[in-house]
Scaffold this motif. Structure first.
Motif, PDB file in Angstrom:
ATOM      1  N   UNK A   3       0.950  -1.177  -0.032  1.00  0.00           N
ATOM      2  CA  UNK A   3      -0.167  -0.202  -0.013  1.00  0.00           C
ATOM      3  C   UNK A   3       0.819   1.193   0.058  1.00  0.00           C
ATOM      4  N   UNK A   4       2.002   1.444  -0.682  1.00  0.00           N
ATOM      5  CA  UNK A   4       3.043   2.278  -0.707  1.00  0.00           C
ATOM      6  C   UNK A   4       2.513   3.559  -1.175  1.00  0.00           C
ATOM      7  N   UNK A   5       1.429   3.632  -2.028  1.00  0.00           N
ATOM      8  CA  UNK A   5       0.790   4.773  -2.744  1.00  0.00           C
ATOM      9  C   UNK A   5       0.226   5.561  -1.873  1.00  0.00           C
ATOM     10  N   UNK A   6      -0.040   5.231  -0.520  1.00  0.00           N
ATOM     11  CA  UNK A   6      -0.729   5.966   0.312  1.00  0.00           C
ATOM     12  C   UNK A   6       0.002   6.119   1.623  1.00  0.00           C
ATOM     13  N   UNK A   7       0.305   7.800   1.930  1.00  0.00           N
ATOM     14  CA  UNK A   7       0.898   8.100   2.815  1.00  0.00           C
ATOM     15  C   UNK A   7       0.338   9.316   3.328  1.00  0.00           C
ATOM     16  N   UNK A   8       0.554   9.814   4.647  1.00  0.00           N
ATOM     17  CA  UNK A   8      -0.170  10.999   5.073  1.00  0.00           C
ATOM     18  C   UNK A   8       1.051  11.679   5.861  1.00  0.00           C
ATOM     19  N   UNK A   9       1.193  13.044   5.902  1.00  0.00           N
ATOM     20  CA  UNK A   9       1.845  13.854   6.494  1.00  0.00           C
ATOM     21  C   UNK A   9       3.352  13.658   6.420  1.00  0.00           C
ATOM     22  N   UNK A  10       3.900  12.658   5.673  1.00  0.00           N
ATOM     23  CA  UNK A  10       5.449  12.369   5.678  1.00  0.00           C
ATOM     24  C   UNK A  10       5.743  12.457   4.098  1.00  0.00           C
ATOM     25  N   UNK A  11       6.788  12.660   4.307  1.00  0.00           N
ATOM     26  CA  UNK A  11       7.615  12.609   2.653  1.00  0.00           C
ATOM     27  C   UNK A  11       8.017  11.022   2.705  1.00  0.00           C
ATOM     28  N   UNK A  12       7.994  10.659   1.156  1.00  0.00           N
ATOM     29  CA  UNK A  12       8.288   9.160   0.880  1.00  0.00           C
ATOM     30  C   UNK A  12       9.740   8.753   1.234  1.00  0.00           C
ATOM     31  N   UNK A  13       9.793   7.654   1.584  1.00  0.00           N
ATOM     32  CA  UNK A  13      11.265   7.311   1.876  1.00  0.00           C
ATOM     33  C   UNK A  13      11.842   6.540   0.711  1.00  0.00           C
ATOM     34  N   UNK A  14      13.257   6.346   0.394  1.00  0.00           N
ATOM     35  CA  UNK A  14      13.394   5.735  -0.823  1.00  0.00           C
ATOM     36  C   UNK A  14      13.044   4.299  -0.763  1.00  0.00           C
ATOM     37  N   UNK A  15      12.575   3.675  -1.826  1.00  0.00           N
ATOM     38  CA  UNK A  15      12.467   2.279  -1.678  1.00  0.00           C
ATOM     39  C   UNK A  15      13.614   1.649  -1.659  1.00  0.00           C
ATOM     40  N   UNK A  16      13.619   0.228  -1.107  1.00  0.00           N
ATOM     41  CA  UNK A  16      14.646  -0.559  -1.054  1.00  0.00           C
ATOM     42  C   UNK A  16      15.317  -0.852  -2.533  1.00  0.00           C
ATOM     43  N   UNK A  17      14.657  -1.169  -3.419  1.00  0.00           N
ATOM     44  CA  UNK A  17      14.609  -1.502  -4.689  1.00  0.00           C
ATOM     45  C   UNK A  17      15.373  -0.445  -5.266  1.00  0.00           C
ATOM     46  N   UNK A  18      15.357   0.764  -4.849  1.00  0.00           N
ATOM     47  CA  UNK A  18      16.001   1.966  -5.565  1.00  0.00           C
ATOM     48  C   UNK A  18      17.523   2.007  -5.053  1.00  0.00           C
ATOM     49  N   UNK A  19      17.691   1.396  -3.808  1.00  0.00           N
ATOM     50  CA  UNK A  19      18.922   1.558  -2.840  1.00  0.00           C
ATOM     51  C   UNK A  19      19.739   0.279  -3.417  1.00  0.00           C
ATOM     52  N   UNK A  20      19.429  -0.666  -3.990  1.00  0.00           N
ATOM     53  CA  UNK A  20      20.196  -1.931  -4.402  1.00  0.00           C
ATOM     54  C   UNK A  20      19.339  -2.716  -5.225  1.00  0.00           C
ATOM     55  N   UNK A  21      19.143  -2.292  -6.410  1.00  0.00           N
ATOM     56  CA  UNK A  21      18.120  -3.248  -7.312  1.00  0.00           C
ATOM     57  C   UNK A  21      18.729  -4.477  -7.585  1.00  0.00           C
TER      58      UNK A  21
END
Length: 484
Positions: free
Chosen positions: A297-315
């Motif tokens: 459900x990563x598309x839904x977040x409130x009051x906080x900025x998104x953190x980088x996905x693990x997949x972007x850190x080490x694909x």
């Protein structure tokens, strides 16, 4: 929380019912409401009507007052009466005739016959379901939905399905991930269609692991994924979760794969901070373990900025999983997997050997929604709707003196409780009030270390949600404030 209910707007009285026998307008109702009671007013009204029907004071075919008229008689808001009527309609006690009014049925319909759009009835009990994990279908534009299915049905039947998935669906997913999750998948070639998260886990276990391999798994966690791993013969090791998510320091050194939900840990709701994410990636690089990132459900977040996905850190070490089940509906039966070429090749080889693969229909529907811009519009509506629901739920629960956690993202939150006894009592008290609550107990795989309720607020209709949450809040408060 009558004010909160008004914010949703009262639904019009249901208009597709039929009376049984001659219409008899009910002038005198054998009940009233008690404003001092902890039972919500809408629940009192529904209970009064239901009780009168059960005892025979009201009979099948009796026509009830309009919601406005009954609200005036009882001295409550029309929203209260509308919510009560909607609940009784969902239970099968009421039917209506267009332009004629609301009628009592001779007897309620079976649960299987009274499920309505916007209400997720528990199939075992018929309770208003506040369990975690269901999507919000009220934001789906039905005209766009029908148009997408028509587009899908106009496609020429396939002779063979593409084992990787429909190309236009995979392209839509790649675009979606780039725009909404910041994941540049390297084009659709890195995207495989799946039949959902559990199916993807089963495929990964078959393609990348061997029986007896150690798989570290969040505890508590998503038990269906755990079941998929167990069925593959791997050795599942439960890893405790704290306020920052999976405890990386407790991972066994011989771990071959790690399953986690870093964006919104299921079911506790923790968001894995950047430092913990880096710690997990370093573990994967050091040991060669495969990290399976379930972004359910990563598309839904409130009051906080998104953190980088693990997949972007080490694909090269992370497999990213997603699903349409939480942003649209699980009935489509599709999701996606983004991974390095060696993982993609291994999964495709497994599909060729077994003849398995996702069905095209659901993929074609989502591709059509994306092609016409309807998917993006739906996500915007969903992101407007869910904060309103979350605010209503949090406000109501806190008005009862209850603590709330895990509400920074997703479509469920947690009401922490002190013990398993409190959890059991809360579930039982809510059930008596007509509401299903989801205890944390069933999500544990190892030693029990957390207690509480995972409360979902996406599935119920706008009319049902305030009623259900008021009843649940009152039930939880009675248990929490009366327990030592």
């Amino acid at each position: 929380m009558e004010t909160g209910s008004k914010n949703w707007g009262a639904r019009a009285d249901s208009a597709a019912r039929a009376s049984n026998g001659p219409a008899v307008l009910v002038d005198d109702l054998p009940f009233g409401v008690d404003r001092e009671s902890v039972v919500p007013l809408a629940v009192q009204v529904a209970d009064g009507l239901r009780g009168a029907a059960t005892t025979g004071t009201l009979r099948g075919g009796d026509r009830l007052p309009s919601s406005r008229e009954l609200a005036t008689r009882l001295g409550v808001s029309r929203t209260v009466v509308t919510a009560a009527y909607d609940q009784l309609h969902a239970e099968g006690w009421l039917r209506g005739r267009h332009g004629s009014g609301t009628y009592l049925t001779a007897s309620p319909q079976p649960v299987a016959e009274r499920a309505t759009a916007g209400q997720r009835a528990n199939p075992l009990s018929g309770l208003l379901d506040l369990g975690a994990g269901a999507p919000c279908i009220e934001t789906i534009d039905r005209a766009a939905w029908r148009r997408a299915w028509r587009t899908a049905s106009d496609r020429t039947p396939l002779v063979r399905k593409d084992r990787a998935g429909e190309p236009d669906y995979r392209e839509a997913v790649a675009e979606h991930l780039l725009r909404h999750r910041g994941l540049g998948a390297g084009g659709s070639s890195a995207v495989l269609t799946t039949s959902g998260t559990s199916s993807a886990v089963a495929e990964l276990a078959a393609a990348m692991l061997r029986p007896g391999d150690v798989v570290a798994f969040e505890d508590p966690g998503y038990t269906r994924a755990a079941g998929a791993f167990t069925a593959a013969g791997v050795r599942l090791v439960p890893i405790p979760v704290d306020a920052d998510g999976l405890r990386v320091d407790l991972l066994p050194p011989d771990t071959k794969a790690v399953y986690c939900t870093p964006a919104h840990q299921f079911p506790l709701g923790a968001r894995m901070p950047a430092a913990r994410r880096i710690e997990l990636i370093e573990f994967a690089r050091r040991t060669g373990a495969l990290v399976i990132e379930d972004d359910y459900d990563g598309e839904l977040r409130y009051d906080t900025a998104p953190l980088p996905l693990l997949a972007t850190l080490a694909p090269e070490y992370v497999v990213h999983l997603g699903t349409t089940s939480k942003i649209l509906t699980p009935t489509l039966g599709i999701g996606w997997l983004v991974a390095a070429p060696n993982v993609v090749d291994a999964v495709l080889t497994h599909r060729e050997l077994t003849g398995t693969g996702p069905a095209p229909a659901g993929q074609q529907v989502v591709a059509a929604l994306a092609r016409h811009g309807d998917l993006a519009r739906h996500l915007r509506r969903l992101r407007r709707e869910m904060p309103l629901r979350r605010a209503l739920v949090v406000e109501e629960l806190r008005s009862h003196g209850l603590r709330v956690s895990g509400d920074d993202a997703g479509s469920h939150l947690v009401v922490p409780l002190a013990s398993a006894t409190q959890e059991d009592r809360a579930i039982a008290a809510a059930r008596e009030a007509g509401v299903y609550l989801d205890g944390l107990g069933r999500h544990h795989l190892g030693t029990r270390h957390t207690f509480g309720i995972a409360l979902g607020y996406a599935a119920l209709s706008r009319a049902d949600l305030p009623v259900a949450v008021r009843s649940a809040g009152a039930a939880l408060a009675r248990v929490v404030h009366s327990s030592p």
